[in-house]
Design a protein around this motif. Sequence first.
Motif, PDB file in Angstrom:
ATOM      1  N   LYS A 275      20.563 -46.006 -16.115  1.00 38.39           N
ATOM      2  CA  LYS A 275      20.425 -47.118 -17.070  1.00 38.39           C
ATOM      3  C   LYS A 275      21.331 -48.286 -16.677  1.00 38.39           C
ATOM      4  CE  LYS A 275      20.505 -48.012 -22.009  1.00 38.39           C
ATOM      5  NZ  LYS A 275      20.757 -47.447 -23.325  1.00 38.39           N
ATOM      6  N   GLN A 276      22.553 -47.983 -16.272  1.00 42.57           N
ATOM      7  CA  GLN A 276      23.482 -49.035 -15.860  1.00 42.57           C
ATOM      8  C   GLN A 276      22.975 -49.747 -14.603  1.00 42.57           C
ATOM      9  OE1 GLN A 276      26.198 -50.137 -17.443  1.00 42.57           O
ATOM     10  NE2 GLN A 276      25.802 -48.702 -19.094  1.00 42.57           N
ATOM     11  N   TYR A 277      22.472 -48.966 -13.658  1.00 41.89           N
ATOM     12  CA  TYR A 277      21.949 -49.533 -12.410  1.00 41.89           C
ATOM     13  C   TYR A 277      20.736 -50.425 -12.692  1.00 41.89           C
ATOM     14  CZ  TYR A 277      20.624 -49.549  -7.450  1.00 41.89           C
ATOM     15  OH  TYR A 277      20.312 -49.906  -6.175  1.00 41.89           O
ATOM     16  N   SER A 278      19.943 -50.021 -13.685  1.00 41.90           N
ATOM     17  CA  SER A 278      18.737 -50.782 -14.009  1.00 41.90           C
ATOM     18  C   SER A 278      19.051 -52.156 -14.592  1.00 41.90           C
ATOM     19  CB  SER A 278      17.865 -49.999 -14.990  1.00 41.90           C
ATOM     20  OG  SER A 278      18.471 -49.973 -16.268  1.00 41.90           O
ATOM     21  N   LEU A 279      20.244 -52.330 -15.148  1.00 35.23           N
ATOM     22  CA  LEU A 279      20.612 -53.642 -15.691  1.00 35.23           C
ATOM     23  C   LEU A 279      20.686 -54.685 -14.579  1.00 35.23           C
ATOM     24  CD1 LEU A 279      23.384 -52.595 -18.232  1.00 35.23           C
ATOM     25  CD2 LEU A 279      21.037 -53.298 -18.740  1.00 35.23           C
ATOM     26  N   TYR A 280      21.037 -54.251 -13.376  1.00 35.79           N
ATOM     27  CA  TYR A 280      21.166 -55.171 -12.248  1.00 35.79           C
ATOM     28  C   TYR A 280      19.940 -55.204 -11.351  1.00 35.79           C
ATOM     29  CZ  TYR A 280      25.986 -54.998 -13.738  1.00 35.79           C
ATOM     30  OH  TYR A 280      27.122 -55.063 -14.487  1.00 35.79           O
ATOM     31  N   ARG A 281      19.311 -54.054 -11.150  1.00 36.16           N
ATOM     32  CA  ARG A 281      18.213 -53.962 -10.183  1.00 36.16           C
ATOM     33  C   ARG A 281      16.829 -53.787 -10.810  1.00 36.16           C
ATOM     34  NH1 ARG A 281      20.325 -55.546  -5.327  1.00 36.16           N
ATOM     35  NH2 ARG A 281      22.395 -54.666  -5.158  1.00 36.16           N
ATOM     36  N   GLY A 282      16.782 -53.430 -12.082  1.00 35.72           N
ATOM     37  CA  GLY A 282      15.496 -53.171 -12.730  1.00 35.72           C
ATOM     38  C   GLY A 282      15.221 -51.680 -12.803  1.00 35.72           C
ATOM     39  N   TYR A 283      14.342 -51.300 -13.731  1.00 39.71           N
ATOM     40  CA  TYR A 283      14.077 -49.883 -13.948  1.00 39.71           C
ATOM     41  C   TYR A 283      13.367 -49.228 -12.768  1.00 39.71           C
ATOM     42  CZ  TYR A 283      15.727 -49.750 -18.717  1.00 39.71           C
ATOM     43  OH  TYR A 283      16.528 -49.772 -19.824  1.00 39.71           O
ATOM     44  N   ALA A 284      12.463 -49.951 -12.139  1.00 44.32           N
ATOM     45  CA  ALA A 284      11.733 -49.352 -11.012  1.00 44.32           C
ATOM     46  C   ALA A 284      12.682 -49.007  -9.872  1.00 44.32           C
ATOM     47  CB  ALA A 284      10.635 -50.302 -10.538  1.00 44.32           C
ATOM     48  N   ALA A 285      13.570 -49.933  -9.532  1.00 46.77           N
ATOM     49  CA  ALA A 285      14.526 -49.692  -8.449  1.00 46.77           C
ATOM     50  C   ALA A 285      15.530 -48.602  -8.839  1.00 46.77           C
ATOM     51  CB  ALA A 285      15.263 -50.982  -8.098  1.00 46.77           C
ATOM     52  N   ALA A 286      15.953 -48.604 -10.079  1.00 50.23           N
ATOM     53  CA  ALA A 286      16.915 -47.591 -10.532  1.00 50.23           C
ATOM     54  C   ALA A 286      16.290 -46.197 -10.500  1.00 50.23           C
ATOM     55  CB  ALA A 286      17.397 -47.924 -11.941  1.00 50.23           C
ATOM     56  N   TYR A 287      15.052 -46.092 -10.930  1.00 49.89           N
ATOM     57  CA  TYR A 287      14.383 -44.793 -10.892  1.00 49.89           C
ATOM     58  C   TYR A 287      14.239 -44.301  -9.454  1.00 49.89           C
ATOM     59  CZ  TYR A 287      11.085 -41.049 -11.690  1.00 49.89           C
ATOM     60  OH  TYR A 287      10.483 -39.817 -11.720  1.00 49.89           O
ATOM     61  N   ARG A 288      13.840 -45.194  -8.559  1.00 48.40           N
ATOM     62  CA  ARG A 288      13.723 -44.812  -7.143  1.00 48.40           C
ATOM     63  C   ARG A 288      15.075 -44.380  -6.590  1.00 48.40           C
ATOM     64  NH1 ARG A 288      10.465 -49.367  -6.845  1.00 48.40           N
ATOM     65  NH2 ARG A 288      12.168 -50.584  -5.947  1.00 48.40           N
ATOM     66  N   HIS A 289      16.134 -45.093  -6.976  1.00 45.05           N
ATOM     67  CA  HIS A 289      17.462 -44.794  -6.458  1.00 45.05           C
ATOM     68  C   HIS A 289      17.951 -43.417  -6.914  1.00 45.05           C
ATOM     69  CE1 HIS A 289      21.504 -45.633  -4.994  1.00 45.05           C
ATOM     70  NE2 HIS A 289      21.976 -45.214  -6.156  1.00 45.05           N
ATOM     71  N   TYR A 290      17.744 -43.069  -8.181  1.00 39.72           N
ATOM     72  CA  TYR A 290      18.303 -41.823  -8.712  1.00 39.72           C
ATOM     73  C   TYR A 290      17.343 -40.639  -8.704  1.00 39.72           C
ATOM     74  CZ  TYR A 290      22.488 -44.220 -10.209  1.00 39.72           C
ATOM     75  OH  TYR A 290      23.661 -44.913 -10.217  1.00 39.72           O
ATOM     76  N   PHE A 291      16.043 -40.874  -8.826  1.00 39.92           N
ATOM     77  CA  PHE A 291      15.136 -39.743  -9.019  1.00 39.92           C
ATOM     78  C   PHE A 291      14.042 -39.625  -7.969  1.00 39.92           C
ATOM     79  CE2 PHE A 291      16.621 -40.900 -13.293  1.00 39.92           C
ATOM     80  CZ  PHE A 291      17.261 -39.727 -13.613  1.00 39.92           C
ATOM     81  N   ASP A 292      13.644 -40.687  -7.359  1.00 38.15           N
ATOM     82  CA  ASP A 292      12.477 -40.644  -6.477  1.00 38.15           C
ATOM     83  C   ASP A 292      12.782 -40.015  -5.127  1.00 38.15           C
ATOM     84  OD1 ASP A 292       9.782 -41.060  -6.351  1.00 38.15           O
ATOM     85  OD2 ASP A 292       9.954 -43.029  -5.434  1.00 38.15           O
ATOM     86  N   ARG A 293      13.968 -40.293  -4.611  1.00 38.69           N
ATOM     87  CA  ARG A 293      14.333 -39.722  -3.302  1.00 38.69           C
ATOM     88  C   ARG A 293      14.699 -38.245  -3.447  1.00 38.69           C
ATOM     89  NH1 ARG A 293      18.948 -43.186  -0.844  1.00 38.69           N
ATOM     90  NH2 ARG A 293      19.711 -43.117  -2.950  1.00 38.69           N
ATOM     91  N   ARG A 294      14.363 -37.513  -2.435  1.00 37.72           N
ATOM     92  CA  ARG A 294      14.783 -36.114  -2.383  1.00 37.72           C
ATOM     93  C   ARG A 294      16.155 -36.060  -1.749  1.00 37.72           C
ATOM     94  NH1 ARG A 294      11.545 -32.953  -5.405  1.00 37.72           N
ATOM     95  NH2 ARG A 294       9.410 -33.518  -5.084  1.00 37.72           N
ATOM     96  N   ARG A 295      17.114 -35.554  -2.493  1.00 34.91           N
ATOM     97  CA  ARG A 295      18.473 -35.466  -1.955  1.00 34.91           C
ATOM     98  C   ARG A 295      18.762 -34.015  -1.581  1.00 34.91           C
ATOM     99  NH1 ARG A 295      22.322 -39.432  -5.466  1.00 34.91           N
ATOM    100  NH2 ARG A 295      21.136 -41.301  -5.080  1.00 34.91           N
ATOM    101  N   THR A 296      19.016 -33.790  -0.333  1.00 32.98           N
ATOM    102  CA  THR A 296      19.371 -32.446   0.120  1.00 32.98           C
ATOM    103  C   THR A 296      20.741 -32.520   0.763  1.00 32.98           C
ATOM    104  OG1 THR A 296      18.219 -32.833   2.203  1.00 32.98           O
ATOM    105  CG2 THR A 296      16.983 -31.741   0.470  1.00 32.98           C
ATOM    106  N   LYS A 297      21.609 -31.652   0.351  1.00 31.50           N
ATOM    107  CA  LYS A 297      22.963 -31.612   0.906  1.00 31.50           C
ATOM    108  C   LYS A 297      23.277 -30.235   1.409  1.00 31.50           C
ATOM    109  CE  LYS A 297      24.935 -35.376  -1.693  1.00 31.50           C
ATOM    110  NZ  LYS A 297      26.006 -35.820  -2.520  1.00 31.50           N
TER     111      LYS A 297
END
Length: 73
Positions: free
Chosen positions: A51-73
Motif C-alpha cells: 500500500k505504501q509503495y502504491s502511493l508513489y508508483r501506483g497499485y499495478a506497479a506495487a502489486y507486480r513488485h510484491y506479488f507478481d514476481r516469483r521470489r525464490t531464495k
Amino acid sequence: FSDPFITRRRANDFIQADGRLESISQERIREHIKAPRERQREICEDYIPCKQYSLYRGYAAAYRHYFDRRRTK
C-alpha cells in the motif's frame, strides 16, 4: 375529499419491487465477480508495504513488485 396521509401498508406502493430486487441481485453478482485489477488492488491494500509503495508508483506497479514476481531464495 381524500385523506392526505397514507397507511403504513400503502406507504411503499409507489416503489416497484421488481426494480429494487433486480438492482440488489445485480450488486450481489458484481461483488462475487470482480475484475482481476480490482482483486489485485484489494490484495495490495491489505499488505501495508504494498500500500505504501502504491502511493508513489501506483497499485499495478506495487502489486507486480510484491506479488507478481516469483521470489525464490
